[in-house]
Design a protein around this motif. Structure first.
Motif, PDB file in Angstrom:
ATOM      1  N   VAL A   1      25.254 108.079  61.847  1.00 50.47           N
ATOM      2  CA  VAL A   1      25.932 108.210  63.135  1.00 50.47           C
ATOM      3  C   VAL A   1      26.053 109.682  63.518  1.00 50.47           C
ATOM      4  CG1 VAL A   1      28.018 107.647  64.430  1.00 50.47           C
ATOM      5  CG2 VAL A   1      27.248 106.131  62.588  1.00 50.47           C
TER       6      VAL A   1
ATOM      7  N   THR B   1      30.432 104.095  68.832  1.00 43.82           N
ATOM      8  CA  THR B   1      31.466 103.872  67.828  1.00 43.82           C
ATOM      9  C   THR B   1      32.669 104.783  68.066  1.00 43.82           C
ATOM     10  OG1 THR B   1      30.778 105.551  66.197  1.00 43.82           O
ATOM     11  CG2 THR B   1      29.646 103.428  66.126  1.00 43.82           C
TER      12      THR B   1
ATOM     13  N   VAL C   1      24.274 102.340  69.488  1.00 45.61           N
ATOM     14  CA  VAL C   1      25.604 101.797  69.236  1.00 45.61           C
ATOM     15  C   VAL C   1      26.662 102.865  69.478  1.00 45.61           C
ATOM     16  CG1 VAL C   1      27.101 100.761  67.492  1.00 45.61           C
ATOM     17  CG2 VAL C   1      24.671 100.175  67.580  1.00 45.61           C
TER      18      VAL C   1
ATOM     19  N   ILE D   1      25.810 101.145  58.488  1.00 43.73           N
ATOM     20  CA  ILE D   1      26.160 102.271  59.348  1.00 43.73           C
ATOM     21  C   ILE D   1      26.760 103.365  58.472  1.00 43.73           C
ATOM     22  CG2 ILE D   1      27.734 103.036  61.163  1.00 43.73           C
ATOM     23  CD1 ILE D   1      27.333 100.408  62.552  1.00 43.73           C
TER      24      ILE D   1
ATOM     25  N   ARG E   1      21.668 103.531  59.181  1.00 45.28           N
ATOM     26  CA  ARG E   1      22.019 103.879  60.552  1.00 45.28           C
ATOM     27  C   ARG E   1      23.047 105.023  60.548  1.00 45.28           C
ATOM     28  NH1 ARG E   1      20.030  99.485  63.722  1.00 45.28           N
ATOM     29  NH2 ARG E   1      18.328  98.704  62.419  1.00 45.28           N
TER      30      ARG E   1
ATOM     31  N   ALA F   1      23.026 105.445  66.644  1.00 45.96           N
ATOM     32  CA  ALA F   1      24.478 105.230  66.685  1.00 45.96           C
ATOM     33  C   ALA F   1      25.162 106.563  66.938  1.00 45.96           C
ATOM     34  CB  ALA F   1      24.982 104.624  65.371  1.00 45.96           C
TER      35      ALA F   1
END
Length: 406
Positions: A168, A227, A225, A110, A166, A193
């Motif tokens: 974000v 976060t 996802v 990530i 990944r 994400a």
């Protein structure tokens, strides 16, 4: 046990060899040097790029090209784990980042934003506070939004390079409709994400409010996802004068946070508050497949949080209404839906022994930020060695697979 000096050409500790190529990294960053912001993110970033470049000149680390060519131009144990800043190997070149991951035995990673978005979030949350970036004039909040959108465009482009990466995107919005529309835009364009700045009400509402249900459903159904992350606390406290005292002066300043005792002891509170609303407000009950990661605010708090939420929800007098609304204990939602990534000096083994939640804790490098320390894999592998292979595999491999689905 091997030391750093005994394994200079291996990117990971020998005790993790069985997991090489399978490990997942729940927290890293891009760090585009500010003189490349206009090229990488667009012309809108020029005023901020010039400001940030001058700020960085006063910092002492591997931030400039003439500091240490070994840490920039070759990949070995020292450059992989001791190289920090925007000129570390793989700091912003994603081809190099994949090489760095291969060397360190990492399958997926990530990648949170770097200084552009972090500083833009500070400005967004504190546009009416003159002491925050006073050099930026005009409609400061609108300018911050422009920079966040520029960062998100980079994420859209970059996520296409490899499914192992990944990146974000920052998800903000003033109303439920606005934040849903932005979430749908990002999801439709392939983003996997999103980062909710935990100091802010998403869409101006509690995370548990029904007006956000379609947004949570969208994110859950698309395996996007959710976060939270350190770096946007000022809006939560509204004032940072709590640390304006002689006792807190003279401490180091990291890439995302100041490292004085008050800051490091309280920086988890916005994430804790945000997640508490999500859990107790039934977001995970309504969206059992929602994937959630609380990153780089320490891992010390999630265990005690699980205990006191269970106490209020299942043990305290008058908690029958809680149980009617939440069929599972709060700790069960945390174990099922949430992953937590802390700092390399934290005693993860003690946390698991004291609190359970062995399915929550994840490995995180924080590369290329200095807060990630050096040789973090070795530090954590040493701590977990006495807990057995199953726990070690969960921490380095299996737990983070929940937040990096195929």
């Amino acid at each position: 046990m091997a030391t750093v000096l005994e394994q200079p050409m291996v990117g990971y500790p020998v005790e993790l060899a069985k997991y090489a190529g399978k490990m997942c990294d729940a927290d890293a960053h891009e760090w585009v040097p500010s003189e490349l912001w206009v090229e990488m993110f667009g012309e809108v970033t020029r005023p901020f790029a010039e400001l940030d470049f001058h700020n960085l000149k006063g910092m002492k680390n591997n931030y400039f090209k003439d500091v240490d060519s070994e840490l920039q131009n070759s990949l070995n144990f020292r450059s992989a784990w001791f190289g920090k800043g925007p000129y570390a190997y793989g700091s912003y070149d994603l081809d190099q980042r994949l090489e760095w991951m291969d060397f360190c035995g990492i399958d997926k990673q990530i990648i949170f934003p770097g200084n552009l978005a972090i500083n833009a979030l500070f400005l967004y949350a504190n546009a009416d506070v003159p002491s925050f970036f006073p050099q930026i004039t005009g409609d400061r909040r609108a300018y911050a939004v422009q920079m966040i959108r520029a960062q998100n465009e980079w994420v859209v482009r970059s996520q296409k390079q490899s499914s192992r990466l990944r990146p974000v995107a920052v998800l903000i919005g003033e109303t439920p409709d606005e934040i849903y529309a932005e979430a749908k835009n990002l999801v439709d364009r392939g983003v996997r994400a999103v980062w909710f700045p935990s100091s802010m009400l998403p869409g101006g509402m509690s995370p548990a409010h029904s007006s956000l249900d379609r947004m949570w459903a969208l994110l859950a159904d698309s395996d996007t996802v959710v976060t939270t992350h350190v770096g946007n606390e000022a809006g939560f406290y509204r004032t940072l004068d709590w640390r304006e005292a002689e006792a807190f002066k003279g401490f180091l300043i990291g890439e995302e946070i100041e490292l004085d005792p008050w800051t490091v002891s309280t920086m988890h509170l916005p994430s804790l508050n945000f997640l508490t609303a999500v859990v107790t407000g039934g977001v995970f009950e309504r969206n059992p497949n929602l994937r959630y990661a609380a990153v780089e605010t320490g891992a010390h708090w999630i265990g005690p949080m699980s205990h006191y939420l269970d106490m209020w929800g299942w043990e305290a007098k008058g908690s029958a209404l809680w149980r009617a609304k939440l069929p599972k204990k709060p700790s069960e939602y945390l174990a099922r839906n949430v992953r937590c990534a802390g700092f390399p000096w934290e005693p993860i083994d003690k946390y698991i022994t004291d609190n359970g939640l062995e399915d929550c804790y994840c490995y995180a490098s924080d590369f290329p930020h200095v807060e990630g320390g050096t040789d973090s894999m070795h530090n954590w592998a040493s701590r977990l060695a006495g807990m057995g292979d199953a726990i070690t595999e969960k921490f380095f491999v299996k737990n983070a697979q929940w937040i990096m689905p195929d």
